[in-house]
Design an enzyme around this catalytic site. Structure first.
Site, PDB file in Angstrom:
ATOM      1  N   LYS A  33     -33.828  39.700  -7.713  1.00 38.75           N
ATOM      2  CA  LYS A  33     -33.253  38.759  -8.696  1.00 38.75           C
ATOM      3  C   LYS A  33     -34.223  37.619  -8.971  1.00 38.75           C
ATOM      4  O   LYS A  33     -34.512  37.301 -10.126  1.00 38.75           O
ATOM      5  CB  LYS A  33     -31.934  38.204  -8.139  1.00 38.75           C
ATOM      6  CG  LYS A  33     -31.399  36.995  -8.870  1.00 38.75           C
ATOM      7  CD  LYS A  33     -30.080  36.537  -8.299  1.00 38.75           C
ATOM      8  CE  LYS A  33     -30.174  35.536  -7.178  1.00 38.75           C
ATOM      9  NZ  LYS A  33     -30.588  34.176  -7.571  1.00 38.75           N
ATOM     10  N   ASN A  34     -34.716  37.005  -7.895  1.00 34.81           N
ATOM     11  CA  ASN A  34     -35.539  35.808  -8.081  1.00 34.81           C
ATOM     12  C   ASN A  34     -36.922  36.110  -8.651  1.00 34.81           C
ATOM     13  O   ASN A  34     -37.602  35.213  -9.141  1.00 34.81           O
ATOM     14  CB  ASN A  34     -35.673  35.037  -6.764  1.00 34.81           C
ATOM     15  CG  ASN A  34     -34.374  34.325  -6.405  1.00 34.81           C
ATOM     16  OD1 ASN A  34     -33.424  34.324  -7.187  1.00 34.81           O
ATOM     17  ND2 ASN A  34     -34.334  33.726  -5.229  1.00 34.81           N
ATOM     18  N   ASP A  90     -33.077  31.131   2.042  1.00 39.06           N
ATOM     19  CA  ASP A  90     -32.106  32.098   1.529  1.00 39.06           C
ATOM     20  C   ASP A  90     -31.610  33.073   2.603  1.00 39.06           C
ATOM     21  O   ASP A  90     -30.749  33.902   2.329  1.00 39.06           O
ATOM     22  CB  ASP A  90     -32.711  32.889   0.353  1.00 39.06           C
ATOM     23  CG  ASP A  90     -32.734  32.054  -0.920  1.00 39.06           C
ATOM     24  OD1 ASP A  90     -32.123  30.977  -0.949  1.00 39.06           O
ATOM     25  OD2 ASP A  90     -33.385  32.491  -1.902  1.00 39.06           O
ATOM     26  N   ARG A 150     -30.272  19.322  -5.956  1.00 39.42           N
ATOM     27  CA  ARG A 150     -31.334  20.211  -6.433  1.00 39.42           C
ATOM     28  C   ARG A 150     -32.008  19.686  -7.709  1.00 39.42           C
ATOM     29  O   ARG A 150     -31.765  20.177  -8.810  1.00 39.42           O
ATOM     30  CB  ARG A 150     -30.797  21.627  -6.653  1.00 39.42           C
ATOM     31  CG  ARG A 150     -30.272  22.248  -5.390  1.00 39.42           C
ATOM     32  CD  ARG A 150     -29.864  23.676  -5.588  1.00 39.42           C
ATOM     33  NE  ARG A 150     -30.979  24.582  -5.686  1.00 39.42           N
ATOM     34  CZ  ARG A 150     -30.864  25.880  -5.971  1.00 39.42           C
ATOM     35  NH1 ARG A 150     -29.688  26.376  -6.208  1.00 39.42           N
ATOM     36  NH2 ARG A 150     -31.914  26.652  -6.023  1.00 39.42           N
ATOM     37  N   ARG A 205     -23.367  37.679  -8.151  1.00 34.94           N
ATOM     38  CA  ARG A 205     -24.522  37.020  -8.774  1.00 34.94           C
ATOM     39  C   ARG A 205     -25.821  37.582  -8.217  1.00 34.94           C
ATOM     40  O   ARG A 205     -26.838  37.556  -8.915  1.00 34.94           O
ATOM     41  CB  ARG A 205     -24.512  35.507  -8.474  1.00 34.94           C
ATOM     42  CG  ARG A 205     -23.421  34.751  -9.166  1.00 34.94           C
ATOM     43  CD  ARG A 205     -23.642  33.272  -8.957  1.00 34.94           C
ATOM     44  NE  ARG A 205     -25.045  32.963  -9.183  1.00 34.94           N
ATOM     45  CZ  ARG A 205     -25.677  31.887  -8.730  1.00 34.94           C
ATOM     46  NH1 ARG A 205     -25.026  31.019  -8.011  1.00 34.94           N
ATOM     47  NH2 ARG A 205     -26.947  31.689  -8.981  1.00 34.94           N
ATOM     48  N   CYS A 236     -25.051  21.543  -7.543  1.00 31.25           N
ATOM     49  CA  CYS A 236     -24.584  22.863  -7.138  1.00 31.25           C
ATOM     50  C   CYS A 236     -23.950  22.719  -5.770  1.00 31.25           C
ATOM     51  O   CYS A 236     -23.870  21.620  -5.229  1.00 31.25           O
ATOM     52  CB  CYS A 236     -25.723  23.871  -7.120  1.00 31.25           C
ATOM     53  SG  CYS A 236     -26.866  23.590  -5.792  1.00 31.25           S
TER      54      CYS A 236
HETATM   55  C1  UD1 Z   1     -35.711  29.079  -5.572  1.00 32.59           C
HETATM   56  C2  UD1 Z   1     -34.761  30.235  -5.407  1.00 32.59           C
HETATM   57  C3  UD1 Z   1     -33.730  29.916  -4.342  1.00 32.59           C
HETATM   58  C4  UD1 Z   1     -34.396  29.478  -3.046  1.00 32.59           C
HETATM   59  C5  UD1 Z   1     -35.410  28.359  -3.291  1.00 32.59           C
HETATM   60  C6  UD1 Z   1     -36.241  27.997  -2.069  1.00 32.59           C
HETATM   61  C7  UD1 Z   1     -34.702  31.236  -7.611  1.00 32.59           C
HETATM   62  C8  UD1 Z   1     -33.916  31.501  -8.835  1.00 32.59           C
HETATM   63  N1  UD1 Z   1     -34.114  30.481  -6.679  1.00 32.59           N
HETATM   64  O1  UD1 Z   1     -34.950  27.967  -6.034  1.00 32.59           O
HETATM   65  O2  UD1 Z   1     -32.945  31.078  -4.112  1.00 32.59           O
HETATM   66  O3  UD1 Z   1     -33.435  29.018  -2.131  1.00 32.59           O
HETATM   67  O4  UD1 Z   1     -36.341  28.773  -4.328  1.00 32.59           O
HETATM   68  O5  UD1 Z   1     -36.915  29.105  -1.613  1.00 32.59           O
HETATM   69  O6  UD1 Z   1     -35.796  31.719  -7.436  1.00 32.59           O
HETATM   70  N2  UD1 Z   1     -37.397  20.158  -5.475  1.00 32.59           N
HETATM   71  C9  UD1 Z   1     -37.588  18.858  -5.921  1.00 32.59           C
HETATM   72  N3  UD1 Z   1     -37.829  18.662  -7.255  1.00 32.59           N
HETATM   73  C10 UD1 Z   1     -37.915  19.695  -8.144  1.00 32.59           C
HETATM   74  C11 UD1 Z   1     -37.727  21.006  -7.683  1.00 32.59           C
HETATM   75  C12 UD1 Z   1     -37.463  21.205  -6.329  1.00 32.59           C
HETATM   76  O7  UD1 Z   1     -37.532  17.906  -5.152  1.00 32.59           O
HETATM   77  O8  UD1 Z   1     -38.146  19.449  -9.333  1.00 32.59           O
HETATM   78  C13 UD1 Z   1     -37.127  20.392  -4.036  1.00 32.59           C
HETATM   79  C14 UD1 Z   1     -35.749  20.993  -3.791  1.00 32.59           C
HETATM   80  O9  UD1 Z   1     -34.745  20.008  -3.711  1.00 32.59           O
HETATM   81  C15 UD1 Z   1     -35.963  21.730  -2.480  1.00 32.59           C
HETATM   82  C16 UD1 Z   1     -37.426  22.183  -2.567  1.00 32.59           C
HETATM   83  O10 UD1 Z   1     -38.033  21.384  -3.578  1.00 32.59           O
HETATM   84  O11 UD1 Z   1     -35.816  20.860  -1.393  1.00 32.59           O
HETATM   85  C17 UD1 Z   1     -37.622  23.631  -2.894  1.00 32.59           C
HETATM   86  O12 UD1 Z   1     -36.895  23.945  -4.075  1.00 32.59           O
HETATM   87  P1  UD1 Z   1     -37.409  25.060  -5.100  1.00 32.59           P
HETATM   88  O13 UD1 Z   1     -38.442  25.889  -4.421  1.00 32.59           O
HETATM   89  O14 UD1 Z   1     -37.767  24.416  -6.377  1.00 32.59           O
HETATM   90  O15 UD1 Z   1     -36.107  25.932  -5.316  1.00 32.59           O
HETATM   91  P2  UD1 Z   1     -35.676  26.692  -6.643  1.00 32.59           P
HETATM   92  O16 UD1 Z   1     -36.879  27.129  -7.395  1.00 32.59           O
HETATM   93  O17 UD1 Z   1     -34.630  25.923  -7.342  1.00 32.59           O
END
Ligand code: UD1
Length: 416
Positions: A22-23, A304, A121, A396, A116
């Site tokens: 999915k991701n 995850d 997030r 999902r 969420c």
């Molecule tokens: C993706 C995955 C999710 C997984 C996560 C971490 C998808 C669709 N989802 O989510 O299943 O749990 O990676 O492996 O691929 N952060 C910030 N600012 C930002 C973005 C992120 O501070 O703009 C922080 C987040 O709060 C978190 C960390 O960075 O603590 C990692 O998040 P991120 O890797 O961005 O997660 P997602 O891409 O949302």
């Protein structure tokens, strides 16, 4: 609302074929917006999230067709740049369309995802990165609005490793004018594979698989034709089922290196593993041993898999400690596991899990995708019946979960 009725207590055994990731699929689906044309994505899992993303692409003017696991996306006539709140709020990953829309059309209007089940997030890294590349962004009535963007290369250093921000800025940079450097980039396979797919379409990206990506913008790309990699989290989840039930499960169509950290932790908890190039056989011990787990960005133990690993620890022969450093309040499964007799003390982002001999079936409620998976795994080993509510979260992210578990011998039934 659908529920799952699980009668637990027997070891599961057999072979399971792991679906596409999915991701990995979602950012590739977004990347089809970069280039007008007909894109072909094979091995796309049929899930609520891929269907929601298909709907987002349709609203942007793309023609989308599923034929089994082959997804064809025609972005020739994509002409809208607005991703509405109604869809984005149901799936955070919809934010992935922002970079490609700005890169191709110079404008975008994408709803902010909002909170969420596990914390706020943020998307600040996505926004500041795009701004560094010259996009003029403002927040207007809950929407990120970008206008008159002519993206230019920039050097962007992330202060935390973010899968989403790395993929987003990579997609924006491939068509930008000049060179973009992303420092402290994510190494997750989903990001690296996205880069490889883009390179296959004519993008110029150096350093894939490292923390420093250098992207030289090109004027145009070819349409995408690719096969989505296997879902490493689905694979690790089934490995946890073997650990939890003391059974032997062969995972087929996997890339073991991509979930090595989870496999190693399960090995430490007493599982026996047999690895080959594209399969792993996991045999659970009679009772798991306690482990200590800290989630980290790839190649570390994935957040995850934190919930599923806690499920395994609930019946371990001793006390385990599980810390989530990525999403510090992603623990909604803990009070539900307690309803099944688990003994877990939560101290901030650290769960101290005192193993019990046996869990007992109960009515429990899932609040997000991986928490739901954790409750199903726990139910498979629990004595008696467990009713897992709100399983739309599972739909999902896990393709044909019940069918796959039934084939392994589980007594599990969906109640409409
Ligand atoms: C993706 C995955 C999710 C997984 C996560 C971490 C998808 C669709 N989802 O989510 O299943 O749990 O990676 O492996 O691929 N952060 C910030 N600012 C930002 C973005 C992120 O501070 O703009 C922080 C987040 O709060 C978190 C960390 O960075 O603590 C990692 O998040 P991120 O890797 O961005 O997660 P997602 O891409 O949302």
């Amino acid at each position: 609302m659908d529920k799952l009725l699980v009668r637990g207590g027997k070891p599961l055994a057999g072979t399971v074929r792991i679906s596409g990731s999915k991701n990995a699929a979602l950012p590739v689906m977004a990347a089809t917006l970069l280039t007008p044309g007909v894109h072909r994505l094979r091995n796309v899992p049929r899930l609520r999230d891929t269907q929601t993303f298909a709907r987002v692409l349709e609203l942007l003017g793309a023609k989308v067709a599923f034929d089994g696991n082959l997804l064809t996306i025609d972005t020739q006539d994509a002409n809208s740049v607005e991703a509405p709140y109604e869809l984005v709020k149901t799936m955070r990953a919809s934010i992935y369309v922002l970079g490609p829309l700005l890169a191709r059309f110079g404008r975008a209007k994408v709803s902010l995802p909002g909170g969420c089940a596990w914390g706020p997030r943020p998307v600040n890294l996505h926004l500041t990165g795009l701004q560094a590349m010259g996009a003029q962004l403002e927040i207007d009535h809950g929407y990120i609005v970008g206008r008159n963007a002519k993206l230019k290369g920039a050097t962007i250093g992330f202060d935390v490793v973010s899968v989403g921000a790395t993929a987003q800025l990579m997609m924006a940079a491939v068509l930008a004018q000049g060179t973009t450097v992303l420092e402290n980039a994510a190494l997750e396979p989903d990001v690296t594979v996205l880069g490889e797919v883009l390179v296959g379409c004519g993008a110029r990206i150096e350093g894939l698989g490292s923390r420093r990506l250098t992207i030289h913008g090109v004027p145009s790309l070819q349409p995408i034709d690719t096969t989505i990699i296997p879902d490493r989290i689905e694979a690790a989840t089934f490995a946890a089922v073997a650990a939890m039930t003391g059974g032997t499960i062969r995972l087929e169509n996997v890339i073991p290196d991509q979930f090595e950290a989870a496999l190693r932790k399960l090995e430490e908890s007493g599982c026996t593993l047999q690895r080959s190039a594209d399969a792993v056989t996991v045999s659970g011990a009679a009772r798991p041993r306690p482990v200590s787990v800290v989630t980290q960005p790839f190649p570390g133990f994935p957040t995850d898999m934190q919930a599923q690993m806690i499920a395994v620890c609930t019946i371990a022969d001793g006390t385990s400690v599980v810390e989530d450093t990525i999403y510090t309040d992603r623990f909604t499964h803990v009070p539900e596991l307690a309803r099944m007799g688990a003994r877990i003390e939560l101290k901030g982002n650290v769960a101290v899990v005192k193993g019990v001999d046996r869990l007992a079936g109960a009515q429990v409620m899932a609040t997000d995708l991986r928490a739901s998976a954790c409750l199903v795994i726990a139910a498979l080993a629990a004595q008696g019946e467990t009713l897992v509510d709100r399983i739309y979260h599972l739909d999902r992210g896990y393709e044909s979960l019940e069918q796959k578990l039934v084939a392994l011998g589980a007594d599990i039934r969906r109640i409409h």
